[in-house]
Design a protein around this motif. Structure first.
Motif, short mmCIF file in Angstrom:
data_model
loop_
_atom_site.label_atom_id
_atom_site.label_comp_id
_atom_site.label_asym_id
_atom_site.label_seq_id
_atom_site.Cartn_x
_atom_site.Cartn_y
_atom_site.Cartn_z
N SER A 138 0.83 -1.20 0.00
CA SER A 138 0.00 0.00 0.00
C SER A 138 0.87 1.26 0.00
O SER A 138 0.57 2.24 -0.70
CB SER A 138 -0.95 0.00 1.20
OG SER A 138 -0.21 -0.03 2.42
N SER A 139 1.96 1.24 0.76
CA SER A 139 2.85 2.41 0.83
C SER A 139 3.54 2.65 -0.50
O SER A 139 3.66 3.80 -0.95
CB SER A 139 3.89 2.22 1.94
OG SER A 139 3.27 2.09 3.20
N VAL A 140 3.99 1.59 -1.14
CA VAL A 140 4.69 1.73 -2.43
C VAL A 140 3.73 2.26 -3.50
O VAL A 140 4.07 3.20 -4.24
CB VAL A 140 5.29 0.38 -2.87
CG1 VAL A 140 5.81 0.46 -4.30
CG2 VAL A 140 6.42 -0.04 -1.93
N GLY A 141 2.55 1.68 -3.58
CA GLY A 141 1.59 2.11 -4.60
C GLY A 141 1.19 3.57 -4.46
O GLY A 141 1.14 4.32 -5.44
N ALA A 181 -4.45 20.63 -12.44
CA ALA A 181 -3.28 20.66 -13.32
C ALA A 181 -3.62 21.26 -14.67
O ALA A 181 -4.68 21.00 -15.24
CB ALA A 181 -2.71 19.26 -13.48
N CYS A 182 -2.70 22.09 -15.17
CA CYS A 182 -2.83 22.59 -16.54
C CYS A 182 -1.74 21.99 -17.42
O CYS A 182 -1.52 22.43 -18.54
CB CYS A 182 -2.78 24.11 -16.58
SG CYS A 182 -1.54 24.86 -15.53
N SER A 183 -1.04 20.98 -16.90
CA SER A 183 -0.06 20.22 -17.68
C SER A 183 -0.65 18.85 -17.99
O SER A 183 -1.76 18.52 -17.56
CB SER A 183 1.25 20.08 -16.91
OG SER A 183 1.02 19.46 -15.66
N ASP A 184 0.08 18.06 -18.73
CA ASP A 184 -0.39 16.74 -19.17
C ASP A 184 -0.51 15.79 -17.97
O ASP A 184 0.44 15.61 -17.22
CB ASP A 184 0.58 16.17 -20.19
CG ASP A 184 0.03 14.91 -20.85
OD1 ASP A 184 -1.13 14.56 -20.59
OD2 ASP A 184 0.78 14.28 -21.62
N THR A 185 -1.68 15.21 -17.79
CA THR A 185 -1.91 14.29 -16.67
C THR A 185 -2.20 12.87 -17.14
O THR A 185 -2.75 12.06 -16.38
CB THR A 185 -3.09 14.78 -15.80
OG1 THR A 185 -4.28 14.82 -16.61
CG2 THR A 185 -2.83 16.15 -15.21
N ARG A 186 -1.83 12.56 -18.38
CA ARG A 186 -2.12 11.23 -18.90
C ARG A 186 -1.43 10.13 -18.10
O ARG A 186 -2.02 9.07 -17.83
CB ARG A 186 -1.72 11.14 -20.37
CG ARG A 186 -2.72 11.76 -21.34
CD ARG A 186 -2.28 11.63 -22.77
NE ARG A 186 -1.04 12.40 -23.01
CZ ARG A 186 -0.44 12.47 -24.19
NH1 ARG A 186 -0.94 11.82 -25.23
NH2 ARG A 186 0.67 13.18 -24.34
N VAL A 187 -0.17 10.38 -17.73
CA VAL A 187 0.56 9.36 -16.94
C VAL A 187 -0.13 9.14 -15.60
O VAL A 187 -0.30 8.00 -15.15
CB VAL A 187 2.03 9.79 -16.74
CG1 VAL A 187 2.75 8.80 -15.84
CG2 VAL A 187 2.74 9.91 -18.08
N ASN A 188 -0.55 10.23 -14.94
CA ASN A 188 -1.27 10.11 -13.67
C ASN A 188 -2.54 9.30 -13.83
O ASN A 188 -2.84 8.41 -13.02
CB ASN A 188 -1.62 11.50 -13.12
CG ASN A 188 -0.42 12.38 -12.93
OD1 ASN A 188 0.20 12.82 -13.90
ND2 ASN A 188 -0.06 12.67 -11.70
N ASN A 189 -3.30 9.62 -14.88
CA ASN A 189 -4.58 8.94 -15.08
C ASN A 189 -4.40 7.46 -15.42
O ASN A 189 -5.13 6.60 -14.92
CB ASN A 189 -5.37 9.64 -16.19
CG ASN A 189 -5.76 11.05 -15.80
OD1 ASN A 189 -5.96 11.34 -14.63
ND2 ASN A 189 -5.87 11.93 -16.78
N ILE A 190 -3.40 7.18 -16.29
CA ILE A 190 -3.16 5.78 -16.68
C ILE A 190 -2.71 4.96 -15.49
O ILE A 190 -3.20 3.85 -15.25
CB ILE A 190 -2.13 5.71 -17.82
CG1 ILE A 190 -2.72 6.30 -19.10
CG2 ILE A 190 -1.68 4.27 -18.06
CD1 ILE A 190 -1.72 6.46 -20.23
N TYR A 191 -1.75 5.53 -14.72
CA TYR A 191 -1.26 4.78 -13.55
C TYR A 191 -2.37 4.62 -12.52
O TYR A 191 -2.56 3.52 -11.97
CB TYR A 191 -0.07 5.49 -12.91
CG TYR A 191 0.35 4.84 -11.61
CD1 TYR A 191 1.10 3.66 -11.62
CD2 TYR A 191 -0.04 5.37 -10.38
CE1 TYR A 191 1.46 3.04 -10.44
CE2 TYR A 191 0.33 4.75 -9.19
CZ TYR A 191 1.08 3.59 -9.23
OH TYR A 191 1.42 2.96 -8.05
#
Length: 308
Positions: free
Chosen positions: A150-153, A185-195
């Motif tokens: 849980s901590s790592v994720g 965010a006004c930058s790209d958040t695709r990585v955040n959303n995918i992860y």
């Protein structure tokens, strides 16, 4: 454009003007927090000091109660300060620290409940082999994994959010929430959303499969077993099932209020829905396990009132 290094604090806009009632809310929240701490600490002490309770099921309960103390401490002191404050702001480092505490609490709660369902499955389906299959070392490893994974994720989730370029610093909640920050965010958040989607889906689907499989096997044994077997299954699984249902209700409320437009819902109700997920388990579990499990109930009475 405001980047993340320039955002030194966030504003929590979900708080509303309560006037003189803020002291009443403060006392209610404080009473709730004190009750949660006392109830969870009492059960932890009862299990730790009584050697008859040094069994896998009760050791998993200790991990569950410790996690609830951890999650409550990440929320309630902060709420109490904010209720009395006239300016509802929080520094960016503390905000991400609170996100880590609350997210690891929720994730760890789900992992622990899934592991407990596996423990109940072994106890009911393989009673003669239970202590050879669920050894003390195995219990320690499972508990350590629930805390570590849980901590790592969650650490990866936060590490992806910290560098984001933000176009504002107003969060529409009463505590810090990672999804609320990502929406700024006004930058790209695709990585955040995918992860976030991948991690959540794998975790939820994997643990749900484990829980459903174990209870299907338990039901099969109950229907084909003796009356004594069914009674044992009901007495040991009822608190766990109730805790699971309560957790899923809290998770559902959390998803609804954070993912959907709730502007038409009164602010008070939105705040209650957002807090239910973080207060339902710490409040509900000590009552459920303390009242339903006769061994814990009798030992609590002896600890509080002395030997009868």
């Amino acid at each position: 454009m405001i980047n993340s290094t320039q955002v030194s604090y966030f504003i929590l806009s979900a708080y509303f003007e309560t006037g003189g009632f803020k002291y009443l809310y403060f006392l209610l929240i404080l009473s709730l927090y004190v009750f949660i701490v006392c109830a969870n600490v009492l059960l932890i002490v009862v299990i730790c000091v009584n050697r008859s309770l040094h069994e896998p099921m009760y050791l998993f309960l200790v991990s569950l109660f410790v996690n609830e103390l951890y999650g409550s401490t990440g929320l309630f002191p902060f709420l109490l300060v904010q209720i009395l404050s006239d300016i509802h702001t929080v520094s960016a480092p503390f905000c991400f620290l609170q996100i880590f505490c609350l997210y690891t609490y929720g994730t760890r709660e789900f992992w622990t409940l899934a592991v407990m369902s596996y423990d109940r499955y072994l106890a009911i389906c393989y009673p003669l082999q239970y202590h050879t299959r669920m050894t003390t070392n195995k219990v320690a490893v499972l508990i350590a994994l629930t805390w570590l994974l849980s901590s790592v994720g969650v650490s990866v989730t936060i590490s992806l959010s910290v560098p984001l370029q933000l176009c504002g610093n107003i969060i529409k909640t009463v505590y810090c929430d990672n999804y609320a920050i990502v929406k700024l965010a006004c930058s790209d958040t695709r990585v955040n959303n995918i992860y976030g989607l991948s991690y959540t889906s794998l975790e939820v689907v994997g643990l749900l499969i484990l829980i459903l499989y174990t209870y299907m096997r338990i039901l099969k044994v109950c229907f084909s077993g003796s009356k004594q077997t069914r009674q044992k299954a009901v007495s040991t699984c009822t608190p766990h099932l109730a805790s699971l249902i309560n957790f899923f209700f809290g998770s559902f409320f959390q998803v609804v209020q954070s993912r959907f437009n709730m502007n038409s819902v009164p602010m008070m109700l939105r705040n209650v829905l957002s807090l239910y997920f973080l207060t339902c388990q710490p409040l509900f579990n000590p009552l459920m396990y303390g009242l339903q499990m006769s061994k814990i109930r009798s030992l609590c009475k002896r600890l509080i009132f002395g030997k009868m």
